[in-house]
Design a protein around this motif. Structure first.
Motif, short mmCIF file in Angstrom:
data_model
loop_
_atom_site.label_atom_id
_atom_site.label_comp_id
_atom_site.label_asym_id
_atom_site.label_seq_id
_atom_site.Cartn_x
_atom_site.Cartn_y
_atom_site.Cartn_z
N GLY A 161 0.78 -1.22 0.00
CA GLY A 161 0.00 0.00 0.00
C GLY A 161 0.82 1.27 0.00
N LYS A 162 2.13 1.17 0.02
CA LYS A 162 2.99 2.35 -0.01
C LYS A 162 3.07 2.88 -1.43
CE LYS A 162 6.01 5.25 1.75
NZ LYS A 162 5.60 6.29 2.72
N SER A 163 2.85 4.19 -1.59
CA SER A 163 2.80 4.76 -2.94
C SER A 163 3.89 5.80 -3.14
CB SER A 163 1.43 5.38 -3.20
OG SER A 163 1.12 6.33 -2.20
N TYR A 164 4.26 5.95 -4.39
CA TYR A 164 5.33 6.88 -4.79
C TYR A 164 4.92 7.55 -6.09
CZ TYR A 164 7.83 3.44 -1.90
OH TYR A 164 8.21 2.58 -0.90
N VAL A 165 5.60 8.66 -6.37
CA VAL A 165 5.46 9.28 -7.68
C VAL A 165 6.44 8.59 -8.61
CG1 VAL A 165 5.71 11.39 -9.02
CG2 VAL A 165 4.74 11.47 -6.72
N GLY A 166 5.95 8.14 -9.76
CA GLY A 166 6.79 7.43 -10.71
C GLY A 166 6.78 8.12 -12.07
N PRO A 167 7.33 7.47 -13.08
CA PRO A 167 7.39 8.06 -14.42
C PRO A 167 6.06 7.93 -15.15
CG PRO A 167 8.35 5.88 -14.46
CD PRO A 167 8.00 6.16 -13.02
N GLU A 168 5.76 8.89 -16.00
CA GLU A 168 4.54 8.82 -16.80
C GLU A 168 4.67 7.80 -17.92
OE1 GLU A 168 3.02 12.49 -18.16
OE2 GLU A 168 2.93 13.40 -16.17
N THR A 169 5.87 7.65 -18.44
CA THR A 169 6.11 6.65 -19.49
C THR A 169 7.11 5.64 -18.97
OG1 THR A 169 5.74 8.29 -21.21
CG2 THR A 169 6.87 6.27 -21.86
N LEU A 170 6.72 4.38 -18.95
CA LEU A 170 7.55 3.34 -18.35
C LEU A 170 7.83 2.24 -19.37
CD1 LEU A 170 8.73 2.47 -15.53
CD2 LEU A 170 6.75 0.96 -15.37
N LEU A 171 9.11 1.90 -19.50
CA LEU A 171 9.54 0.81 -20.37
C LEU A 171 10.31 -0.19 -19.51
CD1 LEU A 171 10.81 3.15 -23.20
CD2 LEU A 171 8.61 1.99 -23.13
N TYR A 172 10.29 -1.46 -19.90
CA TYR A 172 10.86 -2.50 -19.04
C TYR A 172 11.58 -3.53 -19.90
CZ TYR A 172 11.05 -5.93 -15.20
OH TYR A 172 11.45 -6.81 -14.23
N ALA A 173 12.82 -3.85 -19.51
CA ALA A 173 13.60 -4.87 -20.23
C ALA A 173 14.70 -5.38 -19.31
CB ALA A 173 14.20 -4.29 -21.50
N HIS A 174 14.87 -6.70 -19.28
CA HIS A 174 15.95 -7.35 -18.54
C HIS A 174 16.01 -6.90 -17.08
CE1 HIS A 174 18.41 -8.77 -22.27
NE2 HIS A 174 17.12 -8.76 -22.49
N ASP A 175 14.86 -6.90 -16.43
CA ASP A 175 14.74 -6.60 -15.00
C ASP A 175 15.03 -5.15 -14.65
OD1 ASP A 175 13.94 -9.16 -14.22
OD2 ASP A 175 16.01 -9.86 -14.17
N TYR A 176 15.10 -4.28 -15.64
CA TYR A 176 15.30 -2.85 -15.37
C TYR A 176 14.16 -2.04 -15.98
CZ TYR A 176 19.92 -2.89 -13.19
OH TYR A 176 20.96 -3.08 -12.30
N PHE A 177 13.86 -0.94 -15.32
CA PHE A 177 12.90 0.02 -15.83
C PHE A 177 13.65 1.11 -16.60
CE2 PHE A 177 11.22 -1.77 -11.93
CZ PHE A 177 9.93 -2.16 -12.31
N PHE A 178 13.03 1.59 -17.65
CA PHE A 178 13.62 2.67 -18.44
C PHE A 178 12.57 3.75 -18.67
CE2 PHE A 178 16.02 -1.10 -19.49
CZ PHE A 178 17.33 -0.65 -19.53
#
Length: 383
Positions: free
Chosen positions: A207-224
């Protein structure tokens, strides 16, 4: 009538034996493909007009329910059934999902209804996502709002099986402003036991929330993510950032690329591919062998034929990438490391397709001329 034709392209780097094989696949949709996923040997493609599915991308058709295309934003597979929800619907009297074994009959499952809340203020609900976490547990995200529009909550129902739904752990997100976002849609995804919403919020399963990116890409266990500088409208640049947790970000040094509107990052055949446009608006694929090399100018680069807008990407079990694009087009991308795939030039393919069409048209005309001649001969014989 001519059937649809899928076109193959091969792009080769002169300095390498490797080459990229691209196949353009035209689906039954004419709109944008917003999400692609693989579940239990089936592929699902989410479109403006409904959800396509099939055992192969080339043979997909719309899922039907009550005589219409099924509108859904999320599917999971669990215990021999497929479960789905529609995060784009309006507020309903109940928060519901549907279960099906064969996409012909559907069972309605109620996740929340008014008896769970304060009965003095009638509430309404939207199921904004259904997922499976790293432990195989089912996570159902529900947005609830009471009619006075004062109380708004985002809650997570977490349980092991649907038989244990009544005993689910219910987690309330700690920041109400997340649930106030009207655009909790099909872009919500669960990655690394965090839910990333459409417009830049991250919510953990605690339930813990954060501000994140508006555009999210994901590859090889990393976010871009890509930060685009549009100061120069003729040559906008994008900087690449990466993160292991989706919250803390570091900029990839010396990576500034011409970005708009075609820049995208996705996994393919064990590598990380970054697509971008050059000054002539040609699309290129930069292949990185490691996370820290994404977008590096020393990487192998191949030209692609993707004039369409890219909306989503998914990787199948064999490492092939599928790019969901505008116009109902899916671009299948694979890497041929041995350079053994040999195909005719694109222009030759188009020429052969045109010649085939002419042959079919001529055959059709000849048949109709023959029918007309037979009819006239018969009429003359009767006179």
């Amino acid at each position: 009538m001519l059937g649809k034709t899928n076109i193959l392209f091969v792009s080769k780097n002169d300095a390498s034996e490797a080459q990229i094989v691209q196949e353009k696949i035209l689906t039954a949709s004419s709109g944008k493909i917003v999400k692609i996923e693989f579940l239990n040997d089936l592929v699902f493609a989410y479109t403006d007009a409904g959800v396509l599915y099939g055992t192969d991308v080339k043979t997909m058709d719309y899922i039907r329910k009550d005589g219409e295309n099924l509108t859904a934003t999320h599917f999971i597979y669990h215990g021999g059934k497929y479960y789905c929800c529609n995060a784009n619907q309006s507020m309903q009297e109940k928060g519901i999902i549907y279960a099906t074994e064969d996409f012909s009959a559907y069972e309605e499952i109620v996740i929340e209804e008014n008896i769970l809340l304060d009965t003095r203020n009638e509430a309404k609900f939207i199921v904004s996502g259904i997922f499976k976490d790293s432990r195989g547990r089912i996570v159902v995200m529900v947005r609830r709002m009471q009619e006075n529009a004062v109380t708004i909550q985002l809650v997570l129902h977490i349980f092991d099986t649907f038989e244990g739904l009544s005993e689910a752990e219910i987690v309330t997100c700690d920041k109400p402003n997340i649930s106030e976002d009207q655009s909790l849609t099909c872009y919500n995804v669960l990655l690394k036991d965090r839910i990333f919403t459409s417009y830049g919020y991250v919510c953990s399963l605690a339930g813990k929330s954060y501000v994140g990116p508006e555009t999210l890409l994901y590859a090889h266990d990393y976010f871009f993510r890509l930060n685009t500088d549009t100061t120069n409208k003729d040559n906008p640049l994008a900087s690449v950032y990466r993160s292991f947790d989706g919250i803390n970000w570091a900029k990839e040094l010396n990576v500034d690329i011409e970005a708009y509107p075609q820049c995208y990052i996705f996994p393919v055949s064990g590598k990380i591919c970054l697509t971008y446009l050059d000054t002539q608006k040609r699309c290129f694929a930069n292949l990185a062998g490691g996370v820290g090399k994404v977008g590096n100018s020393a990487n192998e680069t191949f030209e692609l034929d993707i004039p369409e807008r890219i909306y989503t990407a998914a990787e199948d079990y064999e490492g092939n990438a599928y790019l969901g694009c505008s116009g109902g087009i899916i671009n299948k991308i694979s890497l041929d490391t041995d350079g053994t795939t040999k195909l005719p030039e694109v222009q030759l393919i188009k020429t052969l397709a045109a010649k085939q069409a002419l042959v079919q048209a001529k055959q059709y005309t000849d048949e109709k001329v023959a029918e007309l001649k037979a009819y006239l001969d018969h009429s003359a014989g009767q006179q």
